[in-house]
Design a protein around this motif. Structure first.
Motif, short mmCIF file in Angstrom:
data_model
loop_
_atom_site.label_atom_id
_atom_site.label_comp_id
_atom_site.label_asym_id
_atom_site.label_seq_id
_atom_site.Cartn_x
_atom_site.Cartn_y
_atom_site.Cartn_z
N LEU A 100 0.87 -1.19 0.00
CA LEU A 100 0.00 0.00 0.00
C LEU A 100 0.90 1.23 0.00
CD1 LEU A 100 -2.46 -1.26 2.76
CD2 LEU A 100 -2.87 -1.27 0.30
N HIS A 101 0.79 2.04 -1.04
CA HIS A 101 1.70 3.18 -1.22
C HIS A 101 1.00 4.49 -0.85
CE1 HIS A 101 4.74 5.81 -2.71
NE2 HIS A 101 4.10 6.13 -3.83
N LEU A 102 1.35 5.02 0.32
CA LEU A 102 0.77 6.28 0.79
C LEU A 102 1.79 7.41 0.87
CD1 LEU A 102 -1.41 4.15 1.77
CD2 LEU A 102 -1.86 5.71 3.66
N SER A 138 7.04 -11.86 -4.20
CA SER A 138 5.99 -12.23 -3.25
C SER A 138 4.73 -11.38 -3.38
CB SER A 138 6.51 -12.10 -1.81
OG SER A 138 6.83 -10.75 -1.51
N VAL A 139 4.83 -10.20 -4.00
CA VAL A 139 3.72 -9.24 -4.02
C VAL A 139 2.61 -9.73 -4.96
CG1 VAL A 139 3.01 -6.86 -4.48
CG2 VAL A 139 5.30 -7.33 -3.56
N ARG A 140 1.39 -9.75 -4.43
CA ARG A 140 0.21 -10.13 -5.23
C ARG A 140 -0.76 -8.97 -5.44
NH1 ARG A 140 -2.55 -15.66 -3.36
NH2 ARG A 140 -4.08 -14.80 -4.82
N SER A 141 -0.65 -7.94 -4.61
CA SER A 141 -1.62 -6.83 -4.68
C SER A 141 -0.91 -5.53 -4.34
CB SER A 141 -2.76 -7.09 -3.69
OG SER A 141 -3.69 -6.02 -3.66
N PHE A 142 -1.05 -4.54 -5.23
CA PHE A 142 -0.43 -3.22 -5.02
C PHE A 142 -1.47 -2.13 -5.23
CE2 PHE A 142 1.40 0.59 -7.03
CZ PHE A 142 2.23 1.03 -6.00
N VAL A 143 -1.59 -1.23 -4.26
CA VAL A 143 -2.52 -0.10 -4.37
C VAL A 143 -1.73 1.19 -4.17
CG1 VAL A 143 -4.53 1.09 -3.41
CG2 VAL A 143 -4.50 -1.42 -3.54
N ASN A 144 -1.80 2.06 -5.18
CA ASN A 144 -1.19 3.39 -5.11
C ASN A 144 -2.28 4.39 -4.73
OD1 ASN A 144 0.27 5.76 -5.43
ND2 ASN A 144 0.12 5.74 -7.67
N VAL A 145 -2.13 5.02 -3.58
CA VAL A 145 -3.11 6.00 -3.11
C VAL A 145 -2.77 7.38 -3.66
CG1 VAL A 145 -4.07 7.14 -1.07
CG2 VAL A 145 -3.60 4.68 -1.03
N THR A 146 -3.66 7.96 -4.45
CA THR A 146 -3.40 9.28 -5.01
C THR A 146 -4.29 10.32 -4.33
OG1 THR A 146 -4.86 8.88 -6.92
CG2 THR A 146 -2.53 8.31 -7.17
N THR A 147 -5.24 10.90 -5.03
CA THR A 147 -6.05 11.96 -4.45
C THR A 147 -7.26 12.24 -5.34
OG1 THR A 147 -6.07 14.33 -3.81
CG2 THR A 147 -4.62 13.70 -5.62
N THR A 201 -5.12 2.06 -8.45
CA THR A 201 -4.98 3.36 -7.80
C THR A 201 -6.27 3.67 -7.07
OG1 THR A 201 -5.72 4.59 -9.76
CG2 THR A 201 -3.35 4.23 -9.52
N ALA A 202 -6.12 4.36 -5.93
CA ALA A 202 -7.27 4.74 -5.09
C ALA A 202 -7.27 6.25 -4.93
CB ALA A 202 -7.17 4.06 -3.72
N ARG A 203 -8.40 6.87 -5.22
CA ARG A 203 -8.51 8.33 -5.23
C ARG A 203 -9.46 8.80 -4.13
NH1 ARG A 203 -9.53 8.09 -11.80
NH2 ARG A 203 -7.43 7.33 -12.31
N SER A 204 -8.93 9.50 -3.19
CA SER A 204 -9.75 10.13 -2.15
C SER A 204 -9.03 11.37 -1.67
CB SER A 204 -9.98 9.16 -0.97
OG SER A 204 -8.77 8.92 -0.30
N GLY A 205 -9.71 12.19 -0.93
CA GLY A 205 -9.05 13.41 -0.46
C GLY A 205 -9.84 14.07 0.63
N ASN A 206 -9.25 15.12 1.20
CA ASN A 206 -9.90 15.89 2.25
C ASN A 206 -10.37 15.01 3.39
OD1 ASN A 206 -10.56 17.48 -0.54
ND2 ASN A 206 -10.11 18.88 1.13
N VAL A 207 -9.47 14.10 3.80
CA VAL A 207 -9.80 13.26 4.94
C VAL A 207 -9.56 14.04 6.23
CG1 VAL A 207 -9.31 11.12 3.73
CG2 VAL A 207 -7.49 12.23 5.02
N ILE A 208 -10.40 13.76 7.21
CA ILE A 208 -10.29 14.41 8.51
C ILE A 208 -10.31 13.33 9.58
CG2 ILE A 208 -11.32 16.59 7.75
CD1 ILE A 208 -13.99 15.66 8.88
N GLY A 209 -9.76 13.65 10.73
CA GLY A 209 -9.72 12.68 11.82
C GLY A 209 -8.78 13.14 12.91
N ALA A 267 -8.67 -5.12 -10.45
CA ALA A 267 -7.67 -4.06 -10.56
C ALA A 267 -8.18 -2.90 -11.42
CB ALA A 267 -6.37 -4.61 -11.13
N GLY A 268 -7.83 -1.70 -11.04
CA GLY A 268 -8.26 -0.51 -11.78
C GLY A 268 -8.10 0.72 -10.93
N SER A 269 -8.90 1.73 -11.19
CA SER A 269 -8.90 2.96 -10.40
C SER A 269 -10.26 3.12 -9.72
CB SER A 269 -8.64 4.17 -11.30
OG SER A 269 -7.35 4.08 -11.88
N TYR A 270 -10.22 3.57 -8.47
CA TYR A 270 -11.44 3.66 -7.67
C TYR A 270 -11.47 4.97 -6.86
CZ TYR A 270 -12.13 -1.36 -8.52
OH TYR A 270 -12.30 -2.58 -9.11
N ASN A 271 -12.64 5.60 -6.85
CA ASN A 271 -12.89 6.76 -6.00
C ASN A 271 -13.43 6.31 -4.65
OD1 ASN A 271 -12.24 8.63 -8.02
ND2 ASN A 271 -14.36 8.83 -8.70
#
Length: 366
Positions: A100-102, A138-147, A201-209, A267-271
């Protein structure tokens, strides 16, 4: 429809089954010392995963990472994502199942001050992590977190879908658009074989916490103001953003990584963004915060002249994540703000690790 999709939807709707999937999985996480990275590390630790983190030192003081003593519960490696050889060696040693790439330079205003560093981290950092994945069997799943800011922002009233044009305006947003394109190229050029890992790739933004101490972010600025007895100052109170609690998008990343681990056709891109009712103006968010905080908290508008460009209206269409992954938001914007105030007041009494884990357990129902 991808093979096995309906079964995965039913399974991933159950939060317990999602976390049980990660038990004993080896997960390599970049950016683990940051705000989102620490929350994600703690979810994985609670799930029983074997977590290796690779990141710079915590970016703020104080930091959620240090407050929760997360380094003592995982394999924490301090390193620069721009150091490709060190990154590759760390991944080879960890032998992860999932990456998981953050790691990123995540602040728009900082990108105006340091565009070169922003592109080096966000673009070449992506190249480096993908090269490390290429070299690690060994890697089977890779997710790049963008915005959410990767899209060409037309300031329209409906949400952006994953097939919309990518073209961020400022150096941060644009570097993340480039990161998306790099990932797309690697997926098609190097990860298209039968035994290659699934890449998304995973697209999200403006997270709060709770635990976000970054500069130029609305909730941290609100907390700093009220704790010093000052009125909250807003630069762009009429700007609409898809605000969501950090656990919402992290749950989405974990669902995506799991789904494509089990079936590469996911696999693909997700909001991952909030429902329409939680897409509020900055002023609206500050009003929610003031109400939850109490003690006479208030805000005022102090718009800046010649301020760096920032989008006024931005919203995501998350239909794909909902229909294919079975993901959905669980906490309204009101609940999210209440959880932040609960977290902050617990920290004032010295219980940051306990409240962080209790909010994770409440969200995931464990």
């Amino acid at each position: 429809m991808p093979h096995g999709m309906s079964g995965i939807i039913l399974e991933t709707n159950n939060m317990n089954s999602l976390l049980s999937f990660y038990k004993n999985k080896k997960v390599f996480l970049t950016g683990h010392t940051g705000f989102k990275g620490t929350w994600l590390s703690r979810i994985l630790i609670l799930a029983g995963a074997e977590v290796t983190g690779y990141s710079l030192e915590p970016p703020t003081d104080p930091s959620l990472f240090e407050q929760t003593n997360t380094a003592g519960q995982m394999n924490s490696i301090i390193g620069d994502i721009r150091d490709g050889e060190k990154l590759k060696a760390a991944m080879q040693n960890a032998k992860p199942d999932i990456v998981l790439h953050l790691a990123a330079q995540p602040i728009v205003r900082t990108s105006y001050k340091d565009p070169v560093g922003t592109y080096e981290t966000n673009v070449m950092g992506t190249v480096n992590i993908l090269e490390a994945v290429r070299a690690c069997a060994s890697v089977r799943s890779f997710v790049n977190v963008t915005t959410d800011k990767v899209y060409l922002n037309r300031e329209w009233a409906w949400g952006y879908r994953e097939n919309e044009e990518l073209c961020g305006f400022d150096p941060y947003s644009n570097s993340k658009s480039c990161s998306e394109l790099v990932t797309y190229s690697y997926r098609n050029s190097f990860f298209n074989g039968k035994d290659a890992p699934a890449v998304s790739t995973a697209r999200s933004g403006n997270v709060i916490g709770g635990g976000d101490y970054a500069t130029d972010r609305i909730i941290p600025d609100c907390i700093r103001a009220v704790e010093s007895g000052k009125e909250i100052i807003l630069r762009n109170p009429d700007s609409t953003r898809p605000y969501q609690h950090v656990l919402e998008c992290l749950c989405g990343y974990l669902m995506l990584a799991k789904a494509q681990y089990e079936d590469k056709s996911f696999a693909g891109s997700y909001n991952f963004g909030p429902d329409d009712e939680s897409c509020v103006t900055t002023g609206g968010l500050a009003t929610f915060f003031c109400s939850a905080w109490g003690d006479g908290a208030s805000w005022k508008n102090l718009s800046e002249k010649n301020a760096p460009h920032e989008a006024n209206f931005l919203k995501l269409d998350c239909s794909k994540s909902k229909s294919i992954l079975g993901w959905k938001p669980h906490w309204s914007i009101n609940t999210a703000v209440e959880k932040i105030v609960e977290w902050e007041k617990a920290v004032q009494s010295g219980t940051s690790a306990a409240v962080t884990d209790s909010q994770i357990k409440e969200y995931f129902g464990i």
